[in-house]
Design a protein around this motif. Structure first.
Motif, PDB file in Angstrom:
ATOM      1  N   GLY A   7       0.785  -1.221   0.000  1.00 35.29           N
ATOM      2  CA  GLY A   7       0.000   0.000   0.000  1.00 35.29           C
ATOM      3  C   GLY A   7       0.816   1.270   0.000  1.00 35.29           C
ATOM      4  N   ARG A   8       2.136   1.155   0.138  1.00 34.16           N
ATOM      5  CA  ARG A   8       2.993   2.334   0.081  1.00 34.16           C
ATOM      6  C   ARG A   8       3.118   2.808  -1.364  1.00 34.16           C
ATOM      7  N   LYS A   9       3.636   4.025  -1.526  1.00 39.75           N
ATOM      8  CA  LYS A   9       3.744   4.608  -2.867  1.00 39.75           C
ATOM      9  C   LYS A   9       5.181   5.029  -3.128  1.00 39.75           C
ATOM     10  N   ALA A  10       5.739   4.544  -4.225  1.00 35.45           N
ATOM     11  CA  ALA A  10       7.122   4.839  -4.575  1.00 35.45           C
ATOM     12  C   ALA A  10       7.191   5.547  -5.918  1.00 35.45           C
ATOM     13  N   LEU A  27       9.678  -3.785  -5.422  1.00 40.49           N
ATOM     14  CA  LEU A  27       8.711  -3.033  -4.630  1.00 40.49           C
ATOM     15  C   LEU A  27       7.278  -3.445  -4.974  1.00 40.49           C
ATOM     16  N   ALA A  28       7.001  -3.601  -6.260  1.00 42.29           N
ATOM     17  CA  ALA A  28       5.654  -4.004  -6.673  1.00 42.29           C
ATOM     18  C   ALA A  28       5.297  -5.377  -6.138  1.00 42.29           C
ATOM     19  N   ALA A  29       6.268  -6.290  -6.132  1.00 42.08           N
ATOM     20  CA  ALA A  29       6.025  -7.634  -5.604  1.00 42.08           C
ATOM     21  C   ALA A  29       5.685  -7.596  -4.114  1.00 42.08           C
ATOM     22  N   GLU A  30       6.151  -6.546  -3.419  1.00 43.62           N
ATOM     23  CA  GLU A  30       5.850  -6.372  -2.002  1.00 43.62           C
ATOM     24  C   GLU A  30       4.537  -5.626  -1.779  1.00 43.62           C
ATOM     25  N   GLY A  31       3.843  -5.288  -2.873  1.00 42.44           N
ATOM     26  CA  GLY A  31       2.557  -4.616  -2.765  1.00 42.44           C
ATOM     27  C   GLY A  31       2.628  -3.105  -2.777  1.00 42.44           C
ATOM     28  N   CYS A  32       3.780  -2.568  -3.157  1.00 44.44           N
ATOM     29  CA  CYS A  32       3.973  -1.116  -3.196  1.00 44.44           C
ATOM     30  C   CYS A  32       3.507  -0.573  -4.549  1.00 44.44           C
ATOM     31  N   HIS A  33       2.707   0.483  -4.531  1.00 45.81           N
ATOM     32  CA  HIS A  33       2.308   1.157  -5.761  1.00 45.81           C
ATOM     33  C   HIS A  33       3.511   1.917  -6.315  1.00 45.81           C
ATOM     34  N   VAL A  56      -0.681  -3.953  -8.376  1.00 44.64           N
ATOM     35  CA  VAL A  56      -0.543  -2.639  -7.750  1.00 44.64           C
ATOM     36  C   VAL A  56      -0.857  -1.552  -8.771  1.00 44.64           C
ATOM     37  N   THR A  57      -1.056  -0.340  -8.289  1.00 42.81           N
ATOM     38  CA  THR A  57      -1.234   0.796  -9.179  1.00 42.81           C
ATOM     39  C   THR A  57       0.113   1.166  -9.789  1.00 42.81           C
ATOM     40  N   ASP A  86       5.659   7.869  -0.499  1.00 47.10           N
ATOM     41  CA  ASP A  86       6.390   7.428   0.691  1.00 47.10           C
ATOM     42  C   ASP A  86       7.866   7.208   0.405  1.00 47.10           C
ATOM     43  N   ILE A  87       8.187   6.874  -0.838  1.00 48.37           N
ATOM     44  CA  ILE A  87       9.559   6.522  -1.215  1.00 48.37           C
ATOM     45  C   ILE A  87       9.920   7.272  -2.488  1.00 48.37           C
ATOM     46  N   PHE A  88      11.084   7.921  -2.468  1.00 49.85           N
ATOM     47  CA  PHE A  88      11.587   8.570  -3.678  1.00 49.85           C
ATOM     48  C   PHE A  88      13.006   8.099  -3.938  1.00 49.85           C
ATOM     49  N   ILE A  89      13.253   7.644  -5.172  1.00 49.49           N
ATOM     50  CA  ILE A  89      14.592   7.232  -5.598  1.00 49.49           C
ATOM     51  C   ILE A  89      14.804   7.668  -7.043  1.00 49.49           C
ATOM     52  N   SER A  90      15.972   8.239  -7.318  1.00 54.85           N
ATOM     53  CA  SER A  90      16.338   8.570  -8.690  1.00 54.85           C
ATOM     54  C   SER A  90      17.495   7.691  -9.135  1.00 54.85           C
ATOM     55  N   PHE A  91      17.309   7.016 -10.268  1.00 65.54           N
ATOM     56  CA  PHE A  91      18.325   6.105 -10.803  1.00 65.54           C
ATOM     57  C   PHE A  91      19.012   6.644 -12.049  1.00 65.54           C
ATOM     58  N   THR A  92      18.642   7.816 -12.517  1.00 61.80           N
ATOM     59  CA  THR A  92      19.219   8.317 -13.761  1.00 61.80           C
ATOM     60  C   THR A  92      20.724   8.464 -13.624  1.00 61.80           C
ATOM     61  N   SER A  93      21.440   8.118 -14.687  1.00 61.10           N
ATOM     62  CA  SER A  93      22.895   8.149 -14.610  1.00 61.10           C
ATOM     63  C   SER A  93      23.499   8.229 -16.004  1.00 61.10           C
TER      64      SER A  93
END
Length: 253
Positions: A7-10, A27-33, A56-57, A86-93
């Motif tokens: 139910g968390r949102k990343a 994250l999606a496999a853990e139920g995180c949108h 998930v959404t 709830d979670i923010f990550i940037s992977f651009t490189s």
């Protein structure tokens, strides 16, 4: 262990391939949108297809992260679609591997500024979360000699400093900030797969310096990131987590 991600949102910037793609799937496999973006529509669509089976959404968009307004607009749009962040990550490189003005500017525009702009845009939503987490992605190139003099290593060191400063500034708001520092990581669509197939001497030389005798698997790293980002790791902030199979030789104080 239940990581508390259901139910968390990343919101994940640059997650249409490589490590970001692995993290989105974990994250999606853990139920995180999950909201993802990337430069290539075909790759974005592929990841969306992989995530949808998790139930998930999913919100996704192709965009140019070097456009100053693109990442902030996407973050706001994604938070609206997911119902928060709830979670923010940037992977651009990017790593042009050259010590030139163009090299420095490329990494700033592709890696550093999208991260900073995304964090700023996500802040109003993270402030409303009861388990807010920011993860900044660095590299062992920042702490070990790697491919000579180049801006990538220097700017990835700056990411560590930035994450540490964020952690101190945001702790009072209940927002955690940590840094992940991977060594060479093998993803089927990542740079090290290309290096293995096309730059064998460099690949073998790098492999010989990893005590575990193998590169970190992308799924292994993704699970580490999911744990650090999750409410199960709620006391950790300001940490720099090295995941490299022993490639880094320094003592990790």
């Amino acid at each position: 262990m239940d990581l508390g991600l259901k139910g968390r949102k990343a919101i994940l910037i640059g997650a249409n391939g490589g490590i970001g793609r692995k993290v989105a799937k974990t994250l999606a496999a853990e139920g995180c949108h999950v909201a993802i973006c990337g430069r290539t529509q075909d790759k974005v669509d592929t990841v969306v297809g992989e995530l949808q089976s998790s139930g998930v959404t999913v919100h996704a968009k192709a965009l140019d992260v070097t456009d100053a307004g693109a990442v902030p607009a996407f973050v706001k749009e994604a938070a609206d679609k997911l119902g928060g962040c709830d979670i923010f990550i940037s992977f651009t490189s990017a790593n042009p591997g050259e010590d030139t003005d163009d090299g420095w500017e490329t990494i700033l525009k592709t890696d550093i500024l999208p991260m900073r702009r995304g964090i700023e845009a996500a802040m109003p939503f993270l402030e409303k979360s009861d388990a807010a987490s920011i993860i900044c992605m660095s590299s062992t190139g920042a702490v070990e000699e790697f491919m000579g003099v180049q801006p990538y290593n220097s700017l990835k060191a700056a990411v560590m400093n930035y994450a540490a400063a964020l952690s101190q500034n945001l702790a009072g708001k209940g927002i955690r900030a940590n840094c992940i520092t991977p060594g060479p990581v093998m993803c089927e669509d990542g740079p090290w797969a290309y290096i293995r197939d096309n730059m064998k001497e460099f690949y073998e030389d790098t492999l010989s310096k990893i005590p575990m005798g193998r590169l970190t698997d992308g799924d292994e790293l993704a699970r580490t990131i999911a744990f650090i980002a999750s409410p199960s790791c709620k006391a950790m902030t300001g940490a720099n987590i090295v995941v490299d199979g022993g490639y880094t030789k320094r003592v990790q104080f």
